[in-house]
Design an enzyme around this catalytic site. Structure first.
Site, PDB file in Angstrom:
ATOM      1  N   ASP A 118     -13.928   6.346  11.629  1.00 27.98           N
ATOM      2  CA  ASP A 118     -13.201   5.074  11.657  1.00 27.98           C
ATOM      3  C   ASP A 118     -12.344   5.033  12.920  1.00 27.98           C
ATOM      4  O   ASP A 118     -11.436   5.839  13.103  1.00 27.98           O
ATOM      5  CB  ASP A 118     -12.335   4.934  10.409  1.00 27.98           C
ATOM      6  N   VAL A 127      -4.228  -3.984   5.993  1.00 26.13           N
ATOM      7  CA  VAL A 127      -3.168  -4.038   7.002  1.00 26.13           C
ATOM      8  C   VAL A 127      -3.132  -2.694   7.718  1.00 26.13           C
ATOM      9  O   VAL A 127      -2.665  -1.687   7.163  1.00 26.13           O
ATOM     10  CB  VAL A 127      -1.802  -4.361   6.360  1.00 26.13           C
ATOM     11  N   ASP A 149      -6.542   3.230   3.638  1.00 24.90           N
ATOM     12  CA  ASP A 149      -7.726   2.876   4.431  1.00 24.90           C
ATOM     13  C   ASP A 149      -8.758   3.992   4.378  1.00 24.90           C
ATOM     14  O   ASP A 149      -9.977   3.736   4.304  1.00 24.90           O
ATOM     15  CB  ASP A 149      -7.338   2.563   5.872  1.00 24.90           C
ATOM     16  N   GLY A 183      -4.149   8.061   3.306  1.00 27.63           N
ATOM     17  CA  GLY A 183      -3.962   6.637   3.538  1.00 27.63           C
ATOM     18  C   GLY A 183      -4.964   5.803   2.759  1.00 27.63           C
ATOM     19  O   GLY A 183      -6.106   6.213   2.531  1.00 27.63           O
TER      20      GLY A 183
END
Length: 265
Positions: A135, A14, A115, A113
């Site tokens: 990214d 998410v 991610d 994070g």
């Protein structure tokens, strides 16, 4: 529905802009991926419906386990609840308490994070160490894995789409633009001048930051690019780079494998 040693896996990332789903088969292969726009607000039932829709669209069997990366704090519990309902078992959530298998050379590891952690794990497992990951998303992140295989830290900058929106919002006469490279650097229209500044400027910024990263490390390192427009950016920068659109999802799979083994004992 309980877990078993060979269960299928739903990985959910998410992000601030996009939510990505990846379904992994029992043999560990990535069976397919699906993306939706991240809702600023949604209920657990709505999140469940999105995940169920992704599985249906991919024609995948209903998974018996799930792992979640969520960088939107207000949605973390929503998705945790939805995935628990979908799989019938508590999902793994990347964060404190979950084993990632990568050492963190960060002043406060809790600030990193999920991610970014998944990117670093997948890059190391797939491409070795050292390695740098670019990214592209709401932010442009560069993650660095050092020679020892540890997460050395990284860089966070505004993403290319955020930069374009900021230009339009701050200057009344500047239009919204398509995020593609213009034919020439010197723009002959407002739109092409903005594309040059935003798209080519992003590529130049990434090149410059990668140069600085490698200078600080004292060695050239492989570069992996993932996220929105990864192929376009890889073609524009001077560094050789591998495009890997499923990096975060595969990083979640690696983290799940490590923790699933521990939970199953």
């Amino acid at each position: 529905m309980g877990e078993d040693a060979n269960c299928g896996l739903l990985a959910v990332d998410v992000g601030n802009t996009v939510t990505k789903f990846g379904v992994f088969a029992k043999d560990g292969g990535l069976a397919g991926t699906w993306e939706v726009t991240t809702s600023e607000r949604c209920t657990a039932d709505e999140a469940w419906a999105q995940a169920a829709r992704a599985i249906d669209m991919l024609g995948a069997p209903e998974p018996t386990s799930a792992i979640l990366s969520c960088v939107v704090p207000s949605l973390a519990e929503v998705w945790r609840s939805a995935l628990g309902k979908l799989c019938g078992t508590r999902p793994y959530v990347v964060g404190p308490g979950l084993k990632t298998g990568i050492r963190m050379r960060y002043d406060d590891p809790s600030e990193v994070g999920s991610d970014r952690v998944a990117d670093a794990v997948a890059a190391r497992e797939t491409y070795g160490a050292p390695v740098a990951v670019v990214d592209l998303g709401t932010t442009t992140n560069i993650e660095v894995v050092d020679e020892s295989g540890a997460f050395a830290g990284g860089i966070i900058a505004p993403g290319v789409a955020l930069g374009a929106r900021s230009l339009t919002a701050a200057a009344a006469r500047l239009p919204m633009i398509e995020l593609r490279a213009p034919e020439r650097v010197i723009g002959r229209s407002t739109r092409s001048a903005m594309q040059s500044g935003v798209v080519l400027g992003e590529a130049a910024r990434i090149d410059g930051l990668l140069d600085a990263v490698m200078g600080e490390l004292g060695t050239e390192v492989p570069v992996v690019i993932t996220g929105d427009g990864a192929a376009q950016v890889a073609a524009l920068i001077s560094h050789d780079a591998v495009v890997d659109e499923t990096l975060i999802l595969r990083g979640l799979h690696h983290i799940w494998l490590r923790n699933h083994d521990l939970r199953s004992r």
